[in-house]
Design a protein around this motif. Structure first.
Motif, PDB file in Angstrom:
ATOM      1  N   ASN A  82      22.161 -43.690 -66.660  1.00 28.00           N
ATOM      2  CA  ASN A  82      21.497 -44.935 -67.000  1.00 28.00           C
ATOM      3  C   ASN A  82      19.995 -44.655 -67.016  1.00 28.00           C
ATOM      4  O   ASN A  82      19.348 -44.632 -65.975  1.00 28.00           O
ATOM      5  CB  ASN A  82      21.852 -46.015 -65.977  1.00 28.00           C
ATOM      6  CG  ASN A  82      21.221 -47.346 -66.300  1.00 28.00           C
ATOM      7  OD1 ASN A  82      20.334 -47.450 -67.150  1.00 28.00           O
ATOM      8  ND2 ASN A  82      21.668 -48.366 -65.615  1.00 28.00           N
ATOM      9  N   ILE A  83      19.456 -44.438 -68.189  1.00 27.37           N
ATOM     10  CA  ILE A  83      18.059 -44.029 -68.325  1.00 27.37           C
ATOM     11  C   ILE A  83      17.109 -45.092 -67.785  1.00 27.37           C
ATOM     12  O   ILE A  83      16.102 -44.769 -67.166  1.00 27.37           O
ATOM     13  CB  ILE A  83      17.730 -43.713 -69.802  1.00 27.37           C
ATOM     14  CG1 ILE A  83      18.504 -42.479 -70.248  1.00 27.37           C
ATOM     15  CG2 ILE A  83      16.243 -43.514 -70.030  1.00 27.37           C
ATOM     16  CD1 ILE A  83      18.181 -41.223 -69.484  1.00 27.37           C
ATOM     17  N   ARG A  84      17.428 -46.340 -67.997  1.00 31.12           N
ATOM     18  CA  ARG A  84      16.536 -47.419 -67.545  1.00 31.12           C
ATOM     19  C   ARG A  84      16.277 -47.322 -66.042  1.00 31.12           C
ATOM     20  O   ARG A  84      15.158 -47.497 -65.575  1.00 31.12           O
ATOM     21  CB  ARG A  84      17.126 -48.775 -67.890  1.00 31.12           C
ATOM     22  CG  ARG A  84      16.217 -49.944 -67.533  1.00 31.12           C
ATOM     23  CD  ARG A  84      16.772 -51.276 -68.001  1.00 31.12           C
ATOM     24  NE  ARG A  84      17.133 -51.324 -69.394  1.00 31.12           N
ATOM     25  CZ  ARG A  84      16.284 -51.440 -70.422  1.00 31.12           C
ATOM     26  NH1 ARG A  84      14.997 -51.486 -70.188  1.00 31.12           N
ATOM     27  NH2 ARG A  84      16.717 -51.498 -71.653  1.00 31.12           N
ATOM     28  N   ASP A  85      17.310 -47.017 -65.255  1.00 24.19           N
ATOM     29  CA  ASP A  85      17.182 -46.969 -63.800  1.00 24.19           C
ATOM     30  C   ASP A  85      16.875 -45.574 -63.261  1.00 24.19           C
ATOM     31  O   ASP A  85      16.551 -45.433 -62.088  1.00 24.19           O
ATOM     32  CB  ASP A  85      18.483 -47.478 -63.154  1.00 24.19           C
ATOM     33  CG  ASP A  85      18.765 -48.935 -63.514  1.00 24.19           C
ATOM     34  OD1 ASP A  85      17.793 -49.676 -63.776  1.00 24.19           O
ATOM     35  OD2 ASP A  85      19.946 -49.312 -63.542  1.00 24.19           O
ATOM     36  N   ALA A  86      16.994 -44.569 -64.099  1.00 19.43           N
ATOM     37  CA  ALA A  86      16.786 -43.193 -63.636  1.00 19.43           C
ATOM     38  C   ALA A  86      15.298 -42.914 -63.412  1.00 19.43           C
ATOM     39  O   ALA A  86      14.445 -43.373 -64.161  1.00 19.43           O
ATOM     40  CB  ALA A  86      17.340 -42.208 -64.662  1.00 19.43           C
ATOM     41  N   THR A  87      15.022 -42.153 -62.371  1.00 18.26           N
ATOM     42  CA  THR A  87      13.649 -41.732 -62.098  1.00 18.26           C
ATOM     43  C   THR A  87      13.402 -40.433 -62.837  1.00 18.26           C
ATOM     44  O   THR A  87      14.173 -39.478 -62.707  1.00 18.26           O
ATOM     45  CB  THR A  87      13.447 -41.515 -60.591  1.00 18.26           C
ATOM     46  OG1 THR A  87      13.782 -42.723 -59.909  1.00 18.26           O
ATOM     47  CG2 THR A  87      12.022 -41.136 -60.278  1.00 18.26           C
ATOM     48  N   GLU A  88      12.320 -40.408 -63.606  1.00 15.23           N
ATOM     49  CA  GLU A  88      12.032 -39.209 -64.381  1.00 15.23           C
ATOM     50  C   GLU A  88      11.476 -38.110 -63.484  1.00 15.23           C
ATOM     51  O   GLU A  88      10.816 -38.375 -62.485  1.00 15.23           O
ATOM     52  CB  GLU A  88      11.070 -39.506 -65.535  1.00 15.23           C
ATOM     53  CG  GLU A  88       9.688 -39.933 -65.116  1.00 15.23           C
ATOM     54  CD  GLU A  88       9.578 -41.429 -64.839  1.00 15.23           C
ATOM     55  OE1 GLU A  88       8.474 -41.837 -64.463  1.00 15.23           O
ATOM     56  OE2 GLU A  88      10.563 -42.172 -64.971  1.00 15.23           O
ATOM     57  N   LYS A  89      11.774 -36.865 -63.861  1.00 18.23           N
ATOM     58  CA  LYS A  89      11.276 -35.700 -63.134  1.00 18.23           C
ATOM     59  C   LYS A  89       9.787 -35.522 -63.373  1.00 18.23           C
ATOM     60  O   LYS A  89       9.050 -35.179 -62.473  1.00 18.23           O
ATOM     61  CB  LYS A  89      12.038 -34.451 -63.583  1.00 18.23           C
ATOM     62  CG  LYS A  89      11.528 -33.162 -62.986  1.00 18.23           C
ATOM     63  CD  LYS A  89      12.304 -31.967 -63.494  1.00 18.23           C
ATOM     64  CE  LYS A  89      11.758 -30.643 -63.057  1.00 18.23           C
ATOM     65  NZ  LYS A  89      11.291 -30.524 -61.706  1.00 18.23           N
ATOM     66  N   ALA A 132      15.083 -23.903 -67.435  1.00 15.93           N
ATOM     67  CA  ALA A 132      15.351 -24.083 -66.006  1.00 15.93           C
ATOM     68  C   ALA A 132      14.633 -25.310 -65.448  1.00 15.93           C
ATOM     69  O   ALA A 132      15.156 -26.008 -64.575  1.00 15.93           O
ATOM     70  CB  ALA A 132      14.932 -22.834 -65.235  1.00 15.93           C
ATOM     71  N   ILE A 133      13.459 -25.603 -65.968  1.00 12.61           N
ATOM     72  CA  ILE A 133      12.669 -26.731 -65.465  1.00 12.61           C
ATOM     73  C   ILE A 133      13.161 -28.066 -66.017  1.00 12.61           C
ATOM     74  O   ILE A 133      13.284 -29.040 -65.272  1.00 12.61           O
ATOM     75  CB  ILE A 133      11.179 -26.543 -65.826  1.00 12.61           C
ATOM     76  CG1 ILE A 133      10.607 -25.337 -65.074  1.00 12.61           C
ATOM     77  CG2 ILE A 133      10.374 -27.801 -65.511  1.00 12.61           C
ATOM     78  CD1 ILE A 133       9.221 -24.929 -65.537  1.00 12.61           C
ATOM     79  N   TYR A 134      13.445 -28.143 -67.318  1.00  5.65           N
ATOM     80  CA  TYR A 134      13.669 -29.431 -67.969  1.00  5.65           C
ATOM     81  C   TYR A 134      15.113 -29.772 -68.328  1.00  5.65           C
ATOM     82  O   TYR A 134      15.467 -30.948 -68.377  1.00  5.65           O
ATOM     83  CB  TYR A 134      12.828 -29.526 -69.249  1.00  5.65           C
ATOM     84  CG  TYR A 134      11.351 -29.405 -68.989  1.00  5.65           C
ATOM     85  CD1 TYR A 134      10.656 -30.403 -68.326  1.00  5.65           C
ATOM     86  CD2 TYR A 134      10.648 -28.276 -69.400  1.00  5.65           C
ATOM     87  CE1 TYR A 134       9.298 -30.285 -68.075  1.00  5.65           C
ATOM     88  CE2 TYR A 134       9.288 -28.153 -69.153  1.00  5.65           C
ATOM     89  CZ  TYR A 134       8.621 -29.160 -68.492  1.00  5.65           C
ATOM     90  OH  TYR A 134       7.282 -29.038 -68.245  1.00  5.65           O
ATOM     91  N   LYS A 135      15.938 -28.780 -68.617  1.00  4.79           N
ATOM     92  CA  LYS A 135      17.282 -29.065 -69.130  1.00  4.79           C
ATOM     93  C   LYS A 135      18.111 -29.874 -68.138  1.00  4.79           C
ATOM     94  O   LYS A 135      18.221 -29.536 -66.965  1.00  4.79           O
ATOM     95  CB  LYS A 135      18.019 -27.774 -69.478  1.00  4.79           C
ATOM     96  CG  LYS A 135      19.360 -28.046 -70.139  1.00  4.79           C
ATOM     97  CD  LYS A 135      20.045 -26.801 -70.596  1.00  4.79           C
ATOM     98  CE  LYS A 135      21.347 -27.164 -71.287  1.00  4.79           C
ATOM     99  NZ  LYS A 135      22.063 -25.986 -71.716  1.00  4.79           N
ATOM    100  N   GLY A 136      18.676 -30.980 -68.653  1.00  4.91           N
ATOM    101  CA  GLY A 136      19.516 -31.847 -67.828  1.00  4.91           C
ATOM    102  C   GLY A 136      18.736 -32.824 -66.972  1.00  4.91           C
ATOM    103  O   GLY A 136      19.323 -33.613 -66.244  1.00  4.91           O
ATOM    104  N   LYS A 137      17.408 -32.804 -67.067  1.00  8.09           N
ATOM    105  CA  LYS A 137      16.555 -33.679 -66.265  1.00  8.09           C
ATOM    106  C   LYS A 137      16.066 -34.867 -67.095  1.00  8.09           C
ATOM    107  O   LYS A 137      15.889 -34.761 -68.294  1.00  8.09           O
ATOM    108  CB  LYS A 137      15.328 -32.911 -65.752  1.00  8.09           C
ATOM    109  CG  LYS A 137      15.624 -31.609 -65.032  1.00  8.09           C
ATOM    110  CD  LYS A 137      16.183 -31.832 -63.662  1.00  8.09           C
ATOM    111  CE  LYS A 137      16.295 -30.590 -62.811  1.00  8.09           C
ATOM    112  NZ  LYS A 137      16.926 -29.437 -63.320  1.00  8.09           N
ATOM    113  N   VAL A 138      15.833 -35.975 -66.417  1.00  7.78           N
ATOM    114  CA  VAL A 138      15.242 -37.141 -67.070  1.00  7.78           C
ATOM    115  C   VAL A 138      13.731 -36.913 -67.117  1.00  7.78           C
ATOM    116  O   VAL A 138      13.103 -36.637 -66.099  1.00  7.78           O
ATOM    117  CB  VAL A 138      15.564 -38.442 -66.307  1.00  7.78           C
ATOM    118  CG1 VAL A 138      14.865 -39.633 -66.939  1.00  7.78           C
ATOM    119  CG2 VAL A 138      17.077 -38.672 -66.265  1.00  7.78           C
TER     120      VAL A 138
END
Length: 144
Positions: free
Chosen positions: A32-39, A60-66
């Motif tokens: 749920n992108i709206r509620d997810a905290t971005e990295k 390694a840093i960004y893949k799979g991260k919001v």
């Protein structure tokens, strides 16, 4: 003997289906992108440069991260029932592709090429362009 083979097959099939269901339930691209905290928050130019300079490290840093990514709209497309906003970078042949969530599909209609936007989504990685899935607009002319 035939019954034994059939039971092994059924057990294997149930195991594979169970693993697939667990994978779908935990799919990082369906958060749920709206509620997810971005990295992090980063510009389209910076994230593109990061992948071009060292793809393995950037993956390694960004893949799979919001991640929140901001930049200038180069193009807006609607293909296969998906709105995609393409953010330009400093590299002629490399951009940031942001596939929007379906509930937000009407939002791009008010956007224009050349407009600065901030988008939050899950970074999938680098396939000639930096790819973001499950994206939503963080700012538009109406909510800045």
């Amino acid at each position: 003997m035939k019954l034994k083979k059939t039971s092994y097959f059924l057990v294997t099939l149930v195991l594979i289906l169970s693993l697939y269901i667990v994978y779908l339930y935990n799919d990082p691209y369906k958060v749920n992108i709206r509620d997810a905290t971005e990295k992090t928050t980063i510009s389209a130019e910076e994230i593109t440069a990061s992948f071009i300079k060292n793809e393995k490290k950037a993956t390694a840093i960004y893949k799979g991260k919001v991640v929140k990514v901001y930049g200038i709209i180069k193009e807006i497309t609607f293909i296969n029932n998906t709105n995609t906003i393409i953010l330009q970078s400093n590299y002629t042949n490399f951009n940031v592709l942001c596939n929007l969530q379906l509930p937000t599909s009407k939002q791009p209609m008010s956007l224009k090429v050349g407009q600065k936007v901030t988008i939050k989504g899950v970074c999938k990685g680098f396939l000639h362009d930096v790819i973001f899935l499950n994206c939503m607009l963080v700012n538009t002319p109406n909510n800045e």
